[in-house]
Enzyme design. Structure first.
Site, PDB file in Angstrom:
ATOM      1  N   ASP A  55      -7.251  -8.803  12.553  1.00 57.11           N
ATOM      2  CA  ASP A  55      -7.188 -10.090  12.359  1.00 57.11           C
ATOM      3  C   ASP A  55      -6.006 -11.051  13.113  1.00 57.11           C
ATOM      4  O   ASP A  55      -6.155 -12.040  13.468  1.00 57.11           O
ATOM      5  CB  ASP A  55      -6.697 -10.309  10.908  1.00 57.11           C
ATOM      6  CG  ASP A  55      -5.471  -9.661  10.441  1.00 57.11           C
ATOM      7  OD1 ASP A  55      -4.419 -10.196  10.154  1.00 57.11           O
ATOM      8  OD2 ASP A  55      -5.558  -8.430  10.251  1.00 57.11           O
TER       9      ASP A  55
ATOM     10  N   GLY B 201      -9.303  -3.779  11.946  1.00 61.28           N
ATOM     11  CA  GLY B 201      -8.731  -4.662  11.241  1.00 61.28           C
ATOM     12  C   GLY B 201      -8.060  -5.581  12.170  1.00 61.28           C
ATOM     13  O   GLY B 201      -6.631  -5.667  12.286  1.00 61.28           O
TER      14      GLY B 201
ATOM     15  N   SER C 263       0.929  -1.166  -0.178  1.00 61.30           N
ATOM     16  CA  SER C 263      -0.114  -0.115  -0.024  1.00 61.30           C
ATOM     17  C   SER C 263       0.829   1.296  -0.068  1.00 61.30           C
ATOM     18  O   SER C 263       0.665   2.253  -0.041  1.00 61.30           O
ATOM     19  CB  SER C 263      -0.898   0.061   1.452  1.00 61.30           C
ATOM     20  OG  SER C 263      -0.141   0.086   2.343  1.00 61.30           O
TER      21      SER C 263
END
Length: 328
Positions: A219, A217, A87
């Site tokens: 995870d 996020g 990114s």
């Protein structure tokens, strides 16, 4: 595959690899400063040490792992070139490292990556390929390009040489300030946290090590609790450097073994830390770079009287975006 099977099957990096990486990147990566703030110390009633990788070459810790990985290429790999997906910060790190080592670089970047990161990647000589992070699989695109052109794929976190290189930042911190009671490290795919864990366990074994993810996020937190890698949809958060969908096969076993806990921070908390860093410490921190600081602030009562490390992972943020976030 179980965690124990994974750890047995894969050759996980060690602190010896981190030390070897430090020698490889010496003279190329900056030994970034460790800064303190009297205001922060008073707020925490503790000693807080900021390892400022926002002042690293290309503006983030990622240069360490990228240069370490590319410097180990064979002549054949160097001639063929490297491909990476990112990114922004790994993209810039690979592009810059490749330029320094005279290696052709192709970088796969999302269509909504910060403009400053895309521009810098191109300025460093990277050939940028744009994709839609919400509809396309960057890992598959990378594998396809590698197979088609003979490139070597260097992922942003799930690679032993990348992990070892990232671990040099924490190694420098412990070398400079000694033992810590707690250490907060941003977490996306886990390269920085896994590398930091290798250094922390070798140099400050009793230090409590925390990985910090964006609230949207988590995870890594889910994976840590479940004991296996959990996959999520691409999270929507201002912490673009941590918009990962899962931990890696190399990073997760190290994190599971060596990290004490994984916590989260909200976008609002990241903005407040960006504002504080700019106004009181005169530092530009990107949202992802503030994850560790935000989590440490949440845990202030537990940190009273302690020696605390905060790894600031990067400072690459569009000025217009930076101003709009602080003004919002």
């Amino acid at each position: 595959m179980s965690l124990s099977q994974t750890m047995t099957t894969l050759a996980l990096p060690t602190f010896e690899d981190v030390k070897a990486a430090a020698e490889r990147i010496k003279g190329q990566a900056h030994r970034t400063p460790v800064l303190t703030s009297r205001t922060v110390n008073e707020e925490f009633d503790a000693e807080v040490f900021f390892k400022c990788e926002n002042l690293q070459r290309m503006g983030a810790f990622k240069f360490r792992g990228a240069f370490n990985a590319l410097s180990k290429f064979t002549p054949e790999q160097r001639n063929a070139g490297v491909v990476a997906f990112s990114s922004g910060n790994h993209a810039q790190a690979i592009a810059l490292s490749a330029r320094l080592l005279d290696i052709p670089a192709t970088i796969i970047m999302p269509h909504d990556a910060p403009a400053v990161k895309v521009a810098a990647t191109r300025d460093y000589g990277g050939n940028v390929v744009i994709y839609d992070r919400y509809k396309e699989d960057r890992e598959q695109i990378g594998r396809d390009l590698a197979q088609k052109h003979g490139f070597t794929l260097i992922p942003p976190y799930d690679h032993p040489d990348v992990i070892s290189g990232q671990g040099t930042a924490a190694m420098e911190l412990f070398e400079e300030v000694g033992d810590l009671d707690a250490f907060f490290v941003p977490l996306g795919g886990g390269g920085l946290l896994a590398g930091s864990a290798l250094s922390a366990r070798a140099l400050s074994p009793s230090c409590k090590l925390y990985g910090v993810e964006p609230e949207a996020g988590n995870d890594g937190q889910q994976s840590f609790r479940a004991g296996s890698i959990v996959h999520i949809q691409t999270p929507k958060t201002i912490a673009d450097g941590a918009q990962t969908q899962h931990l890696g096969n190399y990073t997760f076993p190290v994190i599971r073994r060596d990290v004490d806990d994984i916590v989260t921070a909200s976008d609002a908390e990241l903005i407040e830390c960006m504002r504080f860093a700019a106004s009181r410490m005169k530092l530009v921190m990107e949202p992802t770079g503030c994850l560790g600081f935000a989590a440490a602030r949440q845990m202030k009562p537990q940190l009273k009287g302690k020696r605390v490390g905060v790894l600031v992972s990067g400072g690459n943020v569009d000025i217009e975006r930076f101003c709009s976030l602080l003004a919002g």
